[in-house]
Enzyme design. Structure first.
Site, PDB file in Angstrom:
ATOM      1  N   HIS A 494     -20.855  15.801 -27.457  1.00 42.26           N
ATOM      2  CA  HIS A 494     -20.720  17.255 -27.317  1.00 42.26           C
ATOM      3  C   HIS A 494     -20.466  17.924 -28.669  1.00 42.26           C
ATOM      4  O   HIS A 494     -21.160  18.874 -29.054  1.00 42.26           O
ATOM      5  CB  HIS A 494     -19.565  17.566 -26.360  1.00 42.26           C
ATOM      6  CG  HIS A 494     -19.248  19.022 -26.232  1.00 42.26           C
ATOM      7  ND1 HIS A 494     -19.666  19.788 -25.178  1.00 42.26           N
ATOM      8  CD2 HIS A 494     -18.538  19.871 -27.040  1.00 42.26           C
ATOM      9  CE1 HIS A 494     -19.248  21.036 -25.331  1.00 42.26           C
ATOM     10  NE2 HIS A 494     -18.551  21.106 -26.457  1.00 42.26           N
ATOM     11  N   GLU A 495     -19.472  17.425 -29.389  1.00 40.78           N
ATOM     12  CA  GLU A 495     -19.131  18.060 -30.665  1.00 40.78           C
ATOM     13  C   GLU A 495     -20.264  17.934 -31.670  1.00 40.78           C
ATOM     14  O   GLU A 495     -20.479  18.827 -32.495  1.00 40.78           O
ATOM     15  CB  GLU A 495     -17.843  17.474 -31.222  1.00 40.78           C
ATOM     16  CG  GLU A 495     -16.603  17.788 -30.401  1.00 40.78           C
ATOM     17  CD  GLU A 495     -16.402  19.274 -30.149  1.00 40.78           C
ATOM     18  OE1 GLU A 495     -16.745  20.088 -31.035  1.00 40.78           O
ATOM     19  OE2 GLU A 495     -15.905  19.635 -29.066  1.00 40.78           O
ATOM     20  N   HIS A 498     -22.571  20.796 -31.425  1.00 36.62           N
ATOM     21  CA  HIS A 498     -22.150  21.929 -32.253  1.00 36.62           C
ATOM     22  C   HIS A 498     -22.566  21.699 -33.706  1.00 36.62           C
ATOM     23  O   HIS A 498     -23.019  22.613 -34.401  1.00 36.62           O
ATOM     24  CB  HIS A 498     -20.632  22.084 -32.207  1.00 36.62           C
ATOM     25  CG  HIS A 498     -20.100  22.694 -30.952  1.00 36.62           C
ATOM     26  ND1 HIS A 498     -20.560  23.874 -30.432  1.00 36.62           N
ATOM     27  CD2 HIS A 498     -19.105  22.286 -30.120  1.00 36.62           C
ATOM     28  CE1 HIS A 498     -19.883  24.179 -29.338  1.00 36.62           C
ATOM     29  NE2 HIS A 498     -18.996  23.223 -29.117  1.00 36.62           N
ATOM     30  N   HIS A 501     -26.093  22.496 -34.288  1.00 39.40           N
ATOM     31  CA  HIS A 501     -26.292  23.947 -34.302  1.00 39.40           C
ATOM     32  C   HIS A 501     -26.026  24.500 -35.703  1.00 39.40           C
ATOM     33  O   HIS A 501     -26.726  25.402 -36.178  1.00 39.40           O
ATOM     34  CB  HIS A 501     -25.349  24.580 -33.279  1.00 39.40           C
ATOM     35  CG  HIS A 501     -25.818  25.884 -32.737  1.00 39.40           C
ATOM     36  ND1 HIS A 501     -25.148  26.563 -31.745  1.00 39.40           N
ATOM     37  CD2 HIS A 501     -26.880  26.671 -33.039  1.00 39.40           C
ATOM     38  CE1 HIS A 501     -25.772  27.683 -31.457  1.00 39.40           C
ATOM     39  NE2 HIS A 501     -26.829  27.785 -32.237  1.00 39.40           N
TER      40      HIS A 501
END
Length: 710
Positions: A494-495, A498, A501
């Site tokens: 998940h991280e 980020h 992104h």
């Protein structure tokens, strides 16, 4: 979650990014010049605590001078001399604040906490001095009104609109006494948020569960017992064992501890944080912040803080958010009650007569999982060694999807010995940015997991990204492997979503770089990246026994995948309780704010039908740092809102062949690289080819249909 920008961390509505123009040279402060390290990575080995105060002070002074020069220019306002100049301003302040706020969360100490408290109102005043500068706003407004005649491209036009909107929302149109009221509110809120955050950290450290008898730790693995012993020694505890607290209501050890009384003590230590008196009590802070936020919203022309915040999100309105979450809540609680009934039957079958409580849930859920799917979650951990998961799982998936290459950089300085640095390159070897990995829990590190940017990508400034990921995995004893839970594996993926992104950002202006998107959109790309944690070819590459190298047995893997929807009643209920609690606090007018925080919390959950004692909110009000100390006030709904987009996007990947370079390139080109340079839902539409559909989310979470898409 992503790390909030400086302004968001201080509770301000405005986020005016600062550029990277050259700062004046000075003797020995490493912040006074642009770092000469690759990608302008901060020189952590040269940065000392005493550098922050002079650099922050000087950074604000230089920035004020730049702002005055823009505001008072004799030249007619233009896009370049006003809007672009704003994006370039504040280089020194950006450099020092990025490092300061990131390390205040990841590696703090008494001195950094003091600086944070002292500077919080100063930062608030500094931001107010910018957005309430009448001459500056007049120039911005002039350009905004003439924007259609300037012959600018779409990103330029959006920069004008966003700057104008930010100024207006931050109070630029207020006059006289109202401006002074706003400054006072912002300064006090900045102080309170800093205090709330530090109280949570200090209380979490203080409330770890001390255990004197090893027999009371029955059920924990030897690694967990060793970690508890190490934690006790590090803290100087009189007891030989200490179970440190994580930031959520639930605690990992609750799933394994066999002694019910010990489970209860651990559970209560968690949920009573910052609410039982003493110097770290946050009850009155939450009340005061809720009232001040409501007053500020009213001053700015909004009925509530939630109405103010949501206007600038993709949700747009309080009614929209309330409708989605309140429609899902009954089905979620019904699922949780069914799960509880199964566990209660198991308790009875064991010949025990107690009623299932919050401290029993994780323990009996694990036993129920074993019964239903014939596996224990602890069976997975030997196959999830941290470096293997990172390099052969997370990095492998990114290589397959996007062609990325990762090179470990041991020659670059770090702020803590466990931190690792990787250079990220494109498929052809072109350098893309740096990735900083900080995965272990520490007493001086805030809880949870997050991403931050030390340097943001910008074509205007010629900068490439330096991105950090932070987790809180308990560090094993020296010489022992770091074996992860399945939840920790998912969080790592998940991280890194980020991080992608931020790394893939390909915009001109720092205002739009990377994760500078609406709060209820920012979790979406990271949630999509979670899908690769269980993608068969990715799992086969990283899920290998740390001793034997044996691949995870297909039989065990099948059980894991079959059990993915197990416990969704609990997971959705604890999340919705927290998200709706956030809305309840922030949908109050100033005169509706309660005088008793815990009584308000209890009544809110009761009124919403979420007062199911075995499932407390994921965060209770007094340690809900997301909303009272971070950038998620009235925005914790964002995780579920983003999951609608995520679940729909996962279906797209599956429909189009999954882990393929063409799919990754499409996601990168249409969405990940665009940051905030276009409207968020327009980016989704460009990727998906249509508006989002809620059906995949309802199926994933085992919820009844009936809610509408957003």
């Amino acid at each position: 979650m992503k790390q909030a920008l400086m302004a968001a961390a201080l509770g301000l509505a405005l986020s005016l990014p600062f550029g990277a123009a050259q700062a004046t040279n000075a003797a020995d402060n490493p912040f006074y010049t642009v770092s000469e390290l690759p990608f302008q990575m901060p020189p952590f080995d040269k940065i000392k605590d005493e550098h922050y105060v002079p650099a922050l002070t000087r950074g604000m002074a230089e920035h004020r001078a730049e702002i005055e020069a823009i505001a008072n220019s004799k030249d007619a306002p233009s896009f370049e001399n006003t809007i672009v100049a704003l994006d370039k301003s504040g280089a020194l302040l950006t450099r020092v604040s990025n490092v300061f706020f990131n390390l205040s969360g990841a590696n703090t100490n008494d001195e950094l906490q003091k600086i944070q408290r002292d500077f919080a109102p100063q930062f608030a005043a500094h931001q107010d001095a910018i957005v309430l500068n009448e001459a500056l706003f007049k120039r911005v407004e002039t350009i905004y009104q003439a924007r259609q005649k300037l012959g600018l491209n779409d990103e330029d036009q959006r920069l004008i609109v966003r700057n104008y909107t930010d100024f207006v929302r931050a109070g630029a149109k207020l006059q006289g006494e109202q401006r002074e009221q706003l400054k006072t509110l912002n300064a006090r809120l900045a102080e309170l948020q800093t205090q709330f955050s530090q109280n949570v950290l200090n209380e979490t450290n203080a409330r770890g569960l001390s255990v004197s008898d090893k027999a009371e730790l029955a059920g924990l693995s030897e690694e967990a017992i060793t970690a508890a012993e190490t934690a006790a020694k590090a803290k100087g505890s009189e007891a030989p064992y200490l179970i440190a607290l994580m930031n959520t209501s639930g605690q990992p050890a609750l799933a394994s501890l066999e002694n019910r009384e010990v489970r209860q003590r651990l559970f209560e230590a968690s949920i009573l944080r910052s609410s039982s008196g003493g110097e770290h009590d946050n009850r009155q802070l939450a009340i005061e912040m809720a009232k001040l936020r409501a007053q500020r919203a009213n001053l700015l022309g909004y009925p509530t803080h939630a109405a103010y915040m949501l206007e600038d999100q993709t949700a747009r309105s309080v009614d929209t958010v309330n409708k989605m979450m309140r429609e899902l809540a009954p089905a979620a609680v019904a699922n949780a009650r069914r799960e509880a009934a199964e566990m209660q039957a198991m308790i009875k079958a064991d010949g025990k007569d107690f009623e299932l409580a919050g401290w029993d849930w994780a323990y009996y859920a694990n036993k129920l999982r074993q019964k239903k799917y014939n596996f224990d979650a602890s069976e997975l951990r030997p196959y999830f060694e941290l470096n293997n998961v990172l390099e052969k799982g997370v990095f492998y998936a990114a290589g397959q999807l996007y062609g990325l290459q990762f090179e470990r950089r041991t020659d670059l300085p770090v702020y803590q010995e466990d931190v690792q640095v990787y250079q990220v390159n494109e498929a052809d070897g072109t350098p893309l940015g740096l990735f900083i990995a900080d995965f272990y829990a520490r007493a001086n590190k805030r809880g949870g997991a997050w991403m931050n940017e030390y340097v943001s990508q910008s074509k205007l400034l010629g900068t490439q990204p330096v991105i950090g990921n932070h987790l809180n995995i308990p560090k094993p004893a020296a010489g022992q492997p770091t074996l992860m839970t399945f939840d920790e594996v998912t969080t790592l993926f998940h991280e890194f979503g980020h991080a992608l992104h931020g790394l893939f950002s390909d915009v001109r202006y720092p205002r739009f770089a990377g994760t500078n998107v609406p709060t209820d959109f920012v979790e979406y790309p990271s949630q999509v990246n979670e899908m690769w944690a269980t993608w068969p070819s990715v799992l086969a590459n990283y899920a290998k026994h740390y001793k034997t190298g044996e691949q995870i047995p297909q039989e065990l893997l099948d059980k894991v995948l079959a059990a993915e929807q197990f416990g969704q009643g609990f997971a959705t209920t604890e999340y919705l309780a927290a998200a709706l609690l956030d809305q309840a606090w922030h949908q109050l007018s100033a005169d509706q704010v309660p005088t008793d925080a815990l009584a308000f919390e209890a009544k809110t959950l009761q009124d919403l039908g979420l007062d199911f004692a075995p499932v407390p909110p994921r965060y209770r009000s007094t340690y809900f740092s997301h909303i009272f100390a971070g950038g998620y006030s009235a925005g914790y709904y964002s995780y579920l809102w983003s999951e609608v987009l995520d679940a729909d996007s996962v279906e797209w990947f599956k429909e189009n062949g999954g882990l393929k370079r063409a799919n990754g390139d499409h996601f990168r080109k249409t969405l990940l690289s665009r940051g905030g340079s276009e409207e968020a839902l327009e980016l989704f539409n460009q990727f998906r080819g249509r508006a989002p559909d809620i059906a995949p989310l309802l199926q994933r979470r085992g919820l009844a249909s009936g809610a509408t898409a957003h």
